[in-house]
Design a protein around this motif. Structure first.
Motif, short mmCIF file in Angstrom:
data_model
loop_
_atom_site.label_atom_id
_atom_site.label_comp_id
_atom_site.label_asym_id
_atom_site.label_seq_id
_atom_site.Cartn_x
_atom_site.Cartn_y
_atom_site.Cartn_z
N ASP A 188 7.50 -2.65 8.56
CA ASP A 188 7.78 -3.64 7.39
C ASP A 188 9.21 -4.24 7.92
N LYS A 226 0.77 -1.34 0.06
CA LYS A 226 0.09 0.06 -0.12
C LYS A 226 0.90 1.32 -0.06
N THR A 227 2.02 1.26 0.44
CA THR A 227 3.05 2.16 0.73
C THR A 227 3.32 2.75 -0.46
N1 ATP Z 1 5.33 -4.26 -6.44
C1 ATP Z 1 6.04 -4.72 -5.47
N2 ATP Z 1 6.83 -5.72 -5.95
C2 ATP Z 1 7.82 -6.29 -4.86
N3 ATP Z 1 7.83 -5.86 -3.66
C3 ATP Z 1 6.88 -4.97 -3.38
C4 ATP Z 1 5.88 -4.34 -4.27
N4 ATP Z 1 5.52 -3.50 -3.65
C5 ATP Z 1 5.60 -3.35 -2.34
N5 ATP Z 1 6.85 -4.17 -2.27
C6 ATP Z 1 7.49 -4.54 -0.72
O1 ATP Z 1 6.47 -5.13 0.03
C7 ATP Z 1 6.80 -4.80 1.26
C8 ATP Z 1 5.44 -4.42 2.02
O2 ATP Z 1 4.79 -3.32 1.64
P1 ATP Z 1 3.96 -2.35 2.30
O3 ATP Z 1 4.81 -1.94 3.60
O4 ATP Z 1 3.77 -1.16 1.48
O5 ATP Z 1 2.88 -3.03 2.63
P2 ATP Z 1 1.45 -2.44 3.34
O6 ATP Z 1 0.51 -3.05 2.24
O7 ATP Z 1 1.48 -0.90 3.42
O8 ATP Z 1 1.33 -3.06 4.90
P3 ATP Z 1 0.82 -2.87 6.23
O9 ATP Z 1 -0.68 -3.15 6.12
O10 ATP Z 1 1.37 -3.71 7.18
O11 ATP Z 1 1.02 -1.29 6.52
C9 ATP Z 1 7.66 -3.87 1.46
O12 ATP Z 1 8.85 -4.42 1.69
C10 ATP Z 1 7.89 -3.53 -0.15
O13 ATP Z 1 9.01 -2.96 -0.30
#
Ligand code: ATP
Length: 528
Positions: free
Chosen positions: A436, A182-183
């Motif tokens: 993360d 999501k980030t």
């Molecule tokens: N398209 C992608 N391909 C590979 N890795 C990715 C991709 N997008 C994000 N990531 C990696 O996936 C991991 C999780 O991403 P992120 O922290 O944004 O998750 P999130 O959905 O925000 O989780 P949470 O709900 O716990 O906040 C991070 O290490 C990020 O670098």
């Protein structure tokens, strides 16, 4: 409760509408806006229509009460006799219509394939790949290069849909599983739309519920912005104290709501030019204790064409309802099932009888197979300190993080855990959301979580970005009443749960924070 003041005072209609109109005008033939090719008609207050898609400024006739509004573009009263030009126009219109429906079909198939559920009007087509990010939205090569360096090869479903929405200037609230990217889904459109650094003041604000998460998001943002000299600032206590905000160069500000509000109040931080406002972990930000701070930041972001977005892995109905009433024509995006855990996590429930049984179970678990890094969650900071005192003389590298530690101590605890120097990190819910830590093998809920949302976020520290993870939840007699709620989350993400648990009555789950005996073996030893 919160809707009485949250987001109040923001006017979003005509001005904003004018922007949409100009955007439609400029995108006659783009693939992502097939819907706008021919048949976008907008009714004005007095019942007249503007033909926005064709940039036709002239006003059409007043609507007749018998007209079916959405199809009125295909009708003409007082028709002139047909000529060649009319035929040509009509065939263009029907071509446009066909292409529009074909595009809708492609979008629906793509969403079905990736488990993307959307609602709202005129939703931009999901992206299929990073290549499309360039071809459709002219993504600059520095960003694509940075993505390649980070190892991002394919878009995740939330990125496929949320990025085009935000790039189209639409507001959205999005719910996608923990660790699903999501980030990047909100950072990417911000970096693309802001284009380059400017001295015009703050243009994007990202609010996070904790400083650890704000620091992590700032770091991720800087990684993505490498090779482009954006000013990306994390609002720290030090910055609030010392900075002269009238001279501060900052394009993107990342902070907890508490710190931004302090800066707005004490130092007259100007947020009137903010174009993007992101509320990350939005349901947490809407909780009592944070919502007032969030509200004042939202009010300070007074730019009428601001694009606001809400992201979280859990989106309770109350937050969703609130979001619906306050956001402008927002699009709702849900990936998979709402409020569900990541399917990459193997989840287990372990009965330990009483509080005393927990320490025994934990030590036994570590003795059998300690596969670091492991994150252990407890109910509050006192219990975090107690458990740390118990384990620090065992033969494992253990550390603790809670809100009584200062900023540096908390930072060190996180850094050491990230670097692998700490094998087991004992934590309160302060790091349950958003953090993360790559490759956490196991999350142990030493104390039963106080809500199903807390459960989803806690265990979501493992099983991120497609990796597998494990979650073990210890429970006592006192927790049994709440088992069913966690069990529902488990079954929804494909884990097996004993049938007796599934036959427990469903409870409306208020925060479950029972009084628990102190974690200690020392007292007992001394008594014996
Ligand atoms: N398209 C992608 N391909 C590979 N890795 C990715 C991709 N997008 C994000 N990531 C990696 O996936 C991991 C999780 O991403 P992120 O922290 O944004 O998750 P999130 O959905 O925000 O989780 P949470 O709900 O716990 O906040 C991070 O290490 C990020 O670098």
């Amino acid at each position: 409760m919160a809707d009485s003041f949250l987001f109040s005072g923001i006017s979003l209609d005509r001005k904003r509408f004018a922007k949409d109109i100009s955007r439609f005008k400029g995108k006659k033939d783009t693939v992502e806006n097939p819907i706008f090719l021919d048949n976008v008609n907008v009714e004005t207050k007095d019942g007249e229509q503007l033909d926005v898609a064709r940039g036709n400024k002239k006003r059409k006739r007043k609507l007749n009460e018998h007209d079916v509004k959405s199809f009125s573009v295909f009708k003409r009263c007082n028709r002139k006799p047909k000529n060649e030009e009319d035929d040509h126009q009509e065939s263009e219109i029907s071509q446009g219509k066909k292409e529009y429906f074909r595009q809708l079909e492609r979008d629906a198939l793509s969403r079905k394939k990736h488990n993307i559920h959307v609602s709202g009007s005129n939703i931009p087509s999901p992206l299929e790949s990073f290549v499309e990010l360039k071809s459709r939205y002219k993504c600059k090569s520095y960003l694509l290069r940075n993505l390649a360096e980070l190892g991002f090869r394919e878009l995740t479903p939330i990125q496929m849909q949320a990025i085009p929405i935000l790039l189209s200037g639409r507001e959205c609230f999005a719910c996608a599983p923990t660790g699903s990217g999501k980030t990047f889904a909100f950072l990417c459109p911000i970096l693309m739309r802001l284009k380059h650094a400017s001295k015009d003041g703050i243009r994007a604000v990202i609010l996070c519920p904790t400083r650890e998460l704000a620091a992590q998001t700032a770091r991720e943002c800087k990684k993505l912005a490498k090779r482009n000299k954006f000013y990306i600032k994390l609002m720290t206590k030090q910055l609030v104290k010392s900075a002269d905000f009238s001279k501060l160069q900052c394009d993107i500000l990342i902070s907890t709501p508490y710190r931004v509000r302090a800066a707005v109040r004490k130092k007259k931080l100007n947020l009137s030019r903010v174009e993007f406002l992101v509320l990350d972990e939005s349901d947490k930000l809407f909780e009592l204790g944070l919502v007032k701070q969030v509200d004042s930041v939202v009010k300070a972001c007074s730019n009428p064409s601001i694009v606001r977005s809400l992201f979280s892995a859990t989106l309770p109905d109350t937050v969703e309802e609130l979001a619906r009433t306050i956001m402008h024509d927002a699009i709702r995006v849900i990936i998979g099932r709402k409020n569900s855990a990541s399917e990459c996590i193997k989840q287990k429930l372990v009965f330990v009888g009483s509080e005393e049984g927990k320490l025994l179970a934990l030590r036994q678990c570590f003795a059998e197979s300690l596969n670091p890094p492991v994150l252990v969650f407890v109910q509050n900071k006192e219990r975090a300190k107690q458990l740390h005192d118990e384990l620090k003389f065992d033969d494992i590298r253990v550390d603790v993080i809670h809100s009584d530690l200062n900023e540096i101590q908390r930072e060190n605890a996180v850094d050491n855990f990230r670097a692998g120097k700490t094998w087991v990190l004992i934590a309160t819910d302060v790091i349950a959301r958003g953090m993360d830590f790559k490759g956490i093998n196991c999350v142990i809920n030493y104390d039963f979580p106080d809500s199903s949302a807390a459960y989803i976020h806690r265990i979501g520290r493992s099983g991120r970005a497609g990796r597998s993870g494990e979650a073990i939840t210890l429970y006592t007699e006192a927790d049994t009443r709440y088992l069913r709620n966690v069990a529902n989350v488990m079954t929804a993400s494909g884990c097996e749960v004993p049938s007796w648990i599934m036959s427990l009555p469903k409870l409306k789950w208020k925060k479950h924070r029972p009084h628990r005996h102190a974690i200690s073996t020392k007292l007992k030893d001394e008594e014996e």
